[in-house]
Design a protein around this motif. Structure first.
Motif, PDB file in Angstrom:
ATOM      1  N   ILE A   1      -8.078   2.018  -4.919  1.00 41.96           N
ATOM      2  CA  ILE A   1      -8.921   2.571  -3.862  1.00 41.96           C
ATOM      3  C   ILE A   1      -8.056   3.373  -2.894  1.00 41.96           C
ATOM      4  O   ILE A   1      -7.003   2.905  -2.446  1.00 41.96           O
ATOM      5  CB  ILE A   1      -9.644   1.463  -3.073  1.00 41.96           C
ATOM      6  CG1 ILE A   1     -10.377   0.532  -4.033  1.00 41.96           C
ATOM      7  CG2 ILE A   1     -10.612   2.072  -2.066  1.00 41.96           C
ATOM      8  CD1 ILE A   1     -11.438   1.192  -4.855  1.00 41.96           C
ATOM      9  N   SER A   2      -8.520   4.579  -2.566  1.00 46.39           N
ATOM     10  CA  SER A   2      -7.800   5.463  -1.658  1.00 46.39           C
ATOM     11  C   SER A   2      -8.707   5.872  -0.504  1.00 46.39           C
ATOM     12  O   SER A   2      -9.801   6.384  -0.733  1.00 46.39           O
ATOM     13  CB  SER A   2      -7.326   6.713  -2.421  1.00 46.39           C
ATOM     14  OG  SER A   2      -6.684   7.611  -1.543  1.00 46.39           O
TER      15      SER A   2
ATOM     16  N   PRO B   1       0.830  -1.210   0.000  1.00 47.44           N
ATOM     17  CA  PRO B   1       0.000   0.000   0.000  1.00 47.44           C
ATOM     18  C   PRO B   1       0.862   1.256   0.000  1.00 47.44           C
ATOM     19  O   PRO B   1       1.961   1.285   0.567  1.00 47.44           O
ATOM     20  CB  PRO B   1      -0.792  -0.110   1.306  1.00 47.44           C
ATOM     21  CG  PRO B   1      -0.679  -1.527   1.732  1.00 47.44           C
ATOM     22  CD  PRO B   1       0.630  -2.016   1.222  1.00 47.44           C
ATOM     23  N   LEU B   2       0.355   2.283  -0.637  1.00 44.55           N
ATOM     24  CA  LEU B   2       1.002   3.595  -0.633  1.00 44.55           C
ATOM     25  C   LEU B   2       0.477   4.359   0.579  1.00 44.55           C
ATOM     26  O   LEU B   2      -0.716   4.610   0.690  1.00 44.55           O
ATOM     27  CB  LEU B   2       0.655   4.342  -1.924  1.00 44.55           C
ATOM     28  CG  LEU B   2       1.262   5.733  -2.104  1.00 44.55           C
ATOM     29  CD1 LEU B   2       2.763   5.626  -2.349  1.00 44.55           C
ATOM     30  CD2 LEU B   2       0.594   6.461  -3.269  1.00 44.55           C
ATOM     31  N   ILE B   3       1.373   4.702   1.506  1.00 42.40           N
ATOM     32  CA  ILE B   3       0.960   5.369   2.746  1.00 42.40           C
ATOM     33  C   ILE B   3       1.210   6.868   2.640  1.00 42.40           C
ATOM     34  O   ILE B   3       2.349   7.319   2.473  1.00 42.40           O
ATOM     35  CB  ILE B   3       1.712   4.811   3.972  1.00 42.40           C
ATOM     36  CG1 ILE B   3       1.579   3.285   4.036  1.00 42.40           C
ATOM     37  CG2 ILE B   3       1.170   5.466   5.252  1.00 42.40           C
ATOM     38  CD1 ILE B   3       0.174   2.789   4.200  1.00 42.40           C
TER      39      ILE B   3
ATOM     40  N   ILE C   1      -4.281   2.667  -1.320  1.00 39.01           N
ATOM     41  CA  ILE C   1      -3.709   3.944  -0.905  1.00 39.01           C
ATOM     42  C   ILE C   1      -4.361   4.336   0.406  1.00 39.01           C
ATOM     43  O   ILE C   1      -5.594   4.384   0.515  1.00 39.01           O
ATOM     44  CB  ILE C   1      -3.961   5.019  -1.985  1.00 39.01           C
ATOM     45  CG1 ILE C   1      -3.349   4.592  -3.325  1.00 39.01           C
ATOM     46  CG2 ILE C   1      -3.410   6.362  -1.548  1.00 39.01           C
ATOM     47  CD1 ILE C   1      -3.831   5.409  -4.513  1.00 39.01           C
ATOM     48  N   LEU C   2      -3.547   4.601   1.415  1.00 37.97           N
ATOM     49  CA  LEU C   2      -4.045   4.892   2.758  1.00 37.97           C
ATOM     50  C   LEU C   2      -3.377   6.134   3.311  1.00 37.97           C
ATOM     51  O   LEU C   2      -2.191   6.380   3.057  1.00 37.97           O
ATOM     52  CB  LEU C   2      -3.799   3.705   3.687  1.00 37.97           C
ATOM     53  CG  LEU C   2      -4.572   2.416   3.351  1.00 37.97           C
ATOM     54  CD1 LEU C   2      -3.911   1.218   3.994  1.00 37.97           C
ATOM     55  CD2 LEU C   2      -6.011   2.542   3.803  1.00 37.97           C
TER      56      LEU C   2
ATOM     57  N   ILE D   1      -3.755  10.502 -10.764  1.00 42.80           N
ATOM     58  CA  ILE D   1      -4.832  11.343 -10.250  1.00 42.80           C
ATOM     59  C   ILE D   1      -5.694  10.543  -9.273  1.00 42.80           C
ATOM     60  O   ILE D   1      -6.232   9.483  -9.614  1.00 42.80           O
ATOM     61  CB  ILE D   1      -5.721  11.873 -11.400  1.00 42.80           C
ATOM     62  CG1 ILE D   1      -4.872  12.680 -12.391  1.00 42.80           C
ATOM     63  CG2 ILE D   1      -6.851  12.737 -10.844  1.00 42.80           C
ATOM     64  CD1 ILE D   1      -5.638  13.114 -13.626  1.00 42.80           C
ATOM     65  N   ILE D   2      -5.813  11.069  -8.043  1.00 40.43           N
ATOM     66  CA  ILE D   2      -6.663  10.477  -7.012  1.00 40.43           C
ATOM     67  C   ILE D   2      -7.830  11.415  -6.761  1.00 40.43           C
ATOM     68  O   ILE D   2      -7.651  12.629  -6.628  1.00 40.43           O
ATOM     69  CB  ILE D   2      -5.892  10.272  -5.692  1.00 40.43           C
ATOM     70  CG1 ILE D   2      -4.642   9.410  -5.902  1.00 40.43           C
ATOM     71  CG2 ILE D   2      -6.794   9.641  -4.628  1.00 40.43           C
ATOM     72  CD1 ILE D   2      -3.758   9.316  -4.671  1.00 40.43           C
ATOM     73  N   THR D   3      -9.032  10.862  -6.679  1.00 42.71           N
ATOM     74  CA  THR D   3     -10.208  11.650  -6.308  1.00 42.71           C
ATOM     75  C   THR D   3     -10.841  11.043  -5.061  1.00 42.71           C
ATOM     76  O   THR D   3     -11.076   9.845  -4.992  1.00 42.71           O
ATOM     77  CB  THR D   3     -11.248  11.667  -7.444  1.00 42.71           C
ATOM     78  OG1 THR D   3     -11.625  10.336  -7.769  1.00 42.71           O
ATOM     79  CG2 THR D   3     -10.683  12.340  -8.683  1.00 42.71           C
ATOM     80  N   GLN D   4     -11.098  11.892  -4.073  1.00 44.75           N
ATOM     81  CA  GLN D   4     -11.679  11.425  -2.812  1.00 44.75           C
ATOM     82  C   GLN D   4     -12.886  12.271  -2.445  1.00 44.75           C
ATOM     83  O   GLN D   4     -12.869  13.494  -2.604  1.00 44.75           O
ATOM     84  CB  GLN D   4     -10.649  11.505  -1.683  1.00 44.75           C
ATOM     85  CG  GLN D   4      -9.501  10.525  -1.854  1.00 44.75           C
ATOM     86  CD  GLN D   4      -8.491  10.590  -0.716  1.00 44.75           C
ATOM     87  OE1 GLN D   4      -7.771   9.634  -0.477  1.00 44.75           O
ATOM     88  NE2 GLN D   4      -8.421  11.700  -0.026  1.00 44.75           N
TER      89      GLN D   4
END
Length: 587
Positions: free
Chosen positions: A218-219, A11-13, A257-258, A159-162
């Motif tokens: 998933i983030s 996981p990407l921390i 991703i956490l 690109i991450i969208t949350q």
């Protein structure tokens, strides 16, 4: 190493919350500290990196002209400094840096933040930032255009969208997180999707367990927990062990991703990194489809919509709610209207932003005691999304089937120092929220109505906004009163281009003074000079007769272009409306 290669193995921390951590030590907006106190910002970045985080967010979450209340040139300086501070904090180590962007707050009808978002993206790219995090979003609006814009500039961008959802899975403007995920999965340029803020780790863990297979990375970046207020400061209780353990369980579900949001300090992230040591190859989220119990009862049919479907011309009458706790007159008027064959009674929601008896409570009383169809107006003023949902749940229980959503009048200027106006959303957004609740919560879906101003100077804009309401679930439109030839022509245009059912607005004018006042003082109403002239020199009785005649003539004129009539009761003079209703029924 590229991000996509990194998360194949582990996981990407990410780091935690710059904003709340900074505010524990300093006052003021942390984004401005990129320029005014840059060494402190760099030091916070370094603490998260020292805790073991391999990805950090630039200190730019609220760096936009609305949130900072600064001009665009200063905002660009803040973003450029934020990018350089993050780069300097890495000390040349291989740390992934993401340009962080939060939502640009709602700035009124017609305003679009898209251009400003693009300007912000350009500043990041000019300063060596190629990866982007859009976080704490309330909707997926603009994401398709923005992600395409970024990938056209650099196809290797990640690109991450949350989105920020409450424990029941809805954003602050009432959109379903599950529906958002479905839509964003269709946007090819977006690499990861997930949730952050508002909810703590446990609730987000329970929420993502409900999802079936998600194809993108998933983030998840939860809050430290739920805040308390001490000495006017927001405090998050220290639950770093619990937080880390819950993030570990998320990784086991397949979250790639956490990170942390509000209240998560370097200690939270250090304990998370320690637990993740040795964790390999997280699976993608794959859940078995949950079995849904078949409901033996079919969806109840909305009585008003059924009547329209059968070709009946509906008559709805608006009654103003009382300004005092005296209900006898209102109920007597409603009883008389029902006796005369009125199909529905609409109830304004504190018109002109002045307190009156609550429209929803009156709607429940009408339904219970008179068994007439009530349509309470529901404004966006002074009621957030939680209060709105709670109210809708109560209306549903009471058997109220229809609501009319309007943005609502602002508080009059002289009163603004004493009474604050709160608008968390507009009527189109509120309609979307109710529509999504219809899909996910209510067995008997609400009929959603909206308003259409046929007296608008820019009717093209009104049609465009009405179409947006229809796209968001509105099926019936109630027009402003039609008292000019221009309004009649606009009604005809609306019938040609809009698919919603139309209720033509009729307001009886009761005197020459009343006609002049409405024409000059009431927003959204225009009275033709011809009609005004007809009232000159008339007695009260003569004016009442004229009001009935003109209203009946208007009803006949618009008959071929409407699905029903929307009669607004003047000064609670129900006797005039009774005569108009009888005339219309005899047409």
């Amino acid at each position: 190493m590229k991000i996509r290669e990194y998360i194949k193995d582990k996981p990407l921390i990410f780091d935690g919350a710059m904003g709340t951590y900074y505010s524990e030590q300093q006052e003021g907006k942390c984004e401005l500290a990129n320029i005014n106190n840059r060494e402190h910002i760099i030091e916070i970045h370094r603490k998260y990196i020292a805790a073991g985080c391999v990805a950090i967010k630039t200190n730019t979450f609220a760096a936009n002209t609305i949130s900072l209340e600064k001009d665009l040139e200063l905002v660009k300086r803040v973003i450029a400094a934020g990018a350089q501070n993050a780069i300097q904090a890495t000390d040349g180590r291989e740390i992934f840096i993401f340009g962080d962007m939060g939502p640009i707050p709602y700035a009124g009808e017609g305003a679009s933040p898209l251009c400003e978002y693009k300007e912000i993206v350009d500043v990041f790219i000019e300063n060596g930032i190629k990866n982007f995090l859009f976080e704490t979003l309330g909707s997926d609006e603009y994401l398709s255009e923005l992600s395409q814009y970024i990938k056209n500039k650099n196809k290797d961008s990640f690109i991450i969208t949350q989105f920020a959802v409450t424990p029941d899975g809805f954003t602050r403007i009432g959109l379903s997180g599950k529906n958002i995920v479905k839509r964003v999965e269709e946007i090819e340029e977006i690499d990861a999707i997930g949730f952050n803020c508002v909810s703590g780790a446990h609730h987000l863990y329970e929420y993502i367990k409900q999802f079936k297979t998600v194809q993108k990375y998933i983030s998840i970046m939860p809050n430290a927990g739920y805040p308390t207020v001490r000495n006017n400061r927001t405090i998050f209780e220290n639950s770093s062990d619990y937080f880390a353990e819950t993030l570990y369980k998320m990784a086991q579900l397949g979250v790639n991703i956490l990170g942390g949001c509000c209240g998560t300090t370097p200690e939270y992230m250090r304990k998370t990194v320690d637990l993740m040591t040795g964790f390999k190859k997280p699976r993608r989220i794959e859940y078995k489809k949950q079995e849904i119990e078949e409901n033996a009862e079919t969806d109840k049919e909305n009585g008003l919509i059924k009547k329209i479907g059968l070709g009946q011309k509906i008559i709805a009458v608006e009654l103003d709610p009382p300004s005092k706790a005296e209900i006898a007159g209102f109920m007597e008027g409603a009883k008389r209207l029902k006796y005369n064959g009125v199909d529905a009674i609409t109830i304004a929601d504190c018109p002109l932003a002045r307190a009156r008896v609550d429209s929803s409570l009156l709607a429940c009383k009408l339904k219970r005691e008179l068994d007439i169809t009530p349509i309470p107006h529901m404004t966006c003023r002074d009621r957030n999304i939680n209060a709105t949902k709670a109210l809708l749940l109560g209306l549903s229980i009471e058997g109220v089937e229809n609501v009319l959503v309007v943005t609502g009048d602002p508080v009059p200027s002289p009163m603004r120092d004493e009474i604050k106006t709160i608008f968390n959303f507009n009527s189109a957004i509120l309609a979307k929220h109710i529509s999504e609740l219809n899909e996910t919560v209510f067995d008997a879906p609400f009929g959603i109505s909206g308003a259409l101003n046929v007296n608008s100077r820019n009717f093209d804009s009104q049609l465009k906004h009405a179409q947006k309401k229809i796209d968001n679930g509105v099926s019936m439109l109630f027009t402003q009163p039609i008292l000019t030839e221009e309004a009649f022509e606009n009604l005809k245009r609306a019938r040609e281009v809009l698919s919603a059912k139309l209720f033509g607005g009729i307001i009886p004018i009761v005197s020459h003074r009343n006609a002049c006042f409405m024409n000059n003082e009431i927003s959204g109403i225009k009275v033709s000079q011809e009609i005004i002239n007809r009232y000159e020199g008339k007695t009260r009785e003569e004016s009442s007769e004229l009001a009935v005649q003109i209203s009946t003539d208007i009803a006949e004129k618009i008959s071929n272009y409407v699905d029903g009539y929307y009669i607004i009761t003047p000064f609670n003079r129900v006797e005039i409306v009774e005569k108009i209703v009888k005339k219309i029924k005899s047409l």
